[in-house]
Design a protein around this motif. Structure first.
Motif, PDB file in Angstrom:
ATOM      1  N   ARG A 187       2.165   1.653  -3.460  1.00 20.55           N
ATOM      2  CA  ARG A 187       1.056   2.092  -4.310  1.00 20.55           C
ATOM      3  C   ARG A 187       0.768   3.572  -4.077  1.00 20.55           C
ATOM      4  O   ARG A 187       0.527   4.325  -5.013  1.00 20.55           O
ATOM      5  N   TRP A 188       0.817   4.018  -2.813  1.00 22.35           N
ATOM      6  CA  TRP A 188       0.594   5.429  -2.494  1.00 22.35           C
ATOM      7  C   TRP A 188       1.665   6.301  -3.145  1.00 22.35           C
ATOM      8  O   TRP A 188       1.358   7.352  -3.717  1.00 22.35           O
ATOM      9  N   ASP A 220       0.972   6.507  -6.821  1.00 22.11           N
ATOM     10  CA  ASP A 220      -0.168   7.394  -7.074  1.00 22.11           C
ATOM     11  C   ASP A 220       0.222   8.862  -6.941  1.00 22.11           C
ATOM     12  O   ASP A 220      -0.201   9.706  -7.734  1.00 22.11           O
ATOM     13  N   GLU A 221       1.028   9.173  -5.940  1.00 24.85           N
ATOM     14  CA  GLU A 221       1.460  10.564  -5.748  1.00 24.85           C
ATOM     15  C   GLU A 221       2.346  11.032  -6.906  1.00 24.85           C
ATOM     16  O   GLU A 221       2.237  12.169  -7.361  1.00 24.85           O
ATOM     17  N   GLU A 264       2.190   9.867  -9.951  1.00 28.30           N
ATOM     18  CA  GLU A 264       1.264  10.021 -11.077  1.00 28.30           C
ATOM     19  C   GLU A 264       0.489  11.334 -10.982  1.00 28.30           C
ATOM     20  O   GLU A 264       0.336  12.050 -11.976  1.00 28.30           O
ATOM     21  N   ASN A 265       0.013  11.674  -9.781  1.00 26.79           N
ATOM     22  CA  ASN A 265      -0.692  12.951  -9.589  1.00 26.79           C
ATOM     23  C   ASN A 265       0.223  14.134  -9.868  1.00 26.79           C
ATOM     24  O   ASN A 265      -0.201  15.130 -10.468  1.00 26.79           O
ATOM     25  N   GLU A 289       0.838  -1.206   0.000  1.00 26.67           N
ATOM     26  CA  GLU A 289       0.000   0.000   0.000  1.00 26.67           C
ATOM     27  C   GLU A 289       0.869   1.250   0.000  1.00 26.67           C
ATOM     28  O   GLU A 289       0.539   2.244  -0.644  1.00 26.67           O
ATOM     29  N   ARG A 342       0.559  14.397 -13.590  1.00 21.97           N
ATOM     30  CA  ARG A 342      -0.691  14.888 -14.172  1.00 21.97           C
ATOM     31  C   ARG A 342      -0.859  16.388 -13.900  1.00 21.97           C
ATOM     32  O   ARG A 342      -1.212  17.150 -14.797  1.00 21.97           O
TER      33      ARG A 342
END
Length: 103
Positions: free
Chosen positions: A56-57, A60-61, A63-64, A53, A67
């Motif tokens: 994964r976090w 995700d961060e 990726e954000n 996790e 973006r």
């Protein structure tokens, strides 16, 4: 190799390549790392965090961030084009006037 105060060179136990790579006795470093892994694992378990996790976090961060950076770059590009529509023609006119004024 260790230099003593009187200038004589001597050797010390564990001064080999592996000691330099590990930063100490390889067995001692491995034991300290194993103990540290157990302690960190205990803390993460008590905080109800899973290593997958956590990874994964982080993904995700990232990726954000990418973006959001793309959105910022898109806005900067838009502002650049709007500004260039005004600045470039004015610059061209100023250059033409300067060339004509020098003659």
């Amino acid at each position: 190799m260790v230099f003593r105060r009187d200038g004589e060179a001597g050797t010390r136990y564990g001064s080999g390549t592996m000691t330099r790579i590990f930063g100490g006795s390889p067995l001692g470093v491995l034991i300290r790392l194993a103990l540290l892994c157990v302690i960190v694992g205990l803390i993460l378990d008590q905080l109800d965090l899973n290593a997958f996790e956590l990874f994964r976090w982080v993904a995700d961060e990232i990726e954000n961030l990418i973006r959001n950076s793309a959105d910022v770059l898109r806005l900067i590009g838009r502002y650049f084009l709007i500004g260039a529509a005004v600045v470039i023609p004015i610059w061209i006119v100023m250059r033409v006037l300067n060339v004509g004024g020098r003659r």
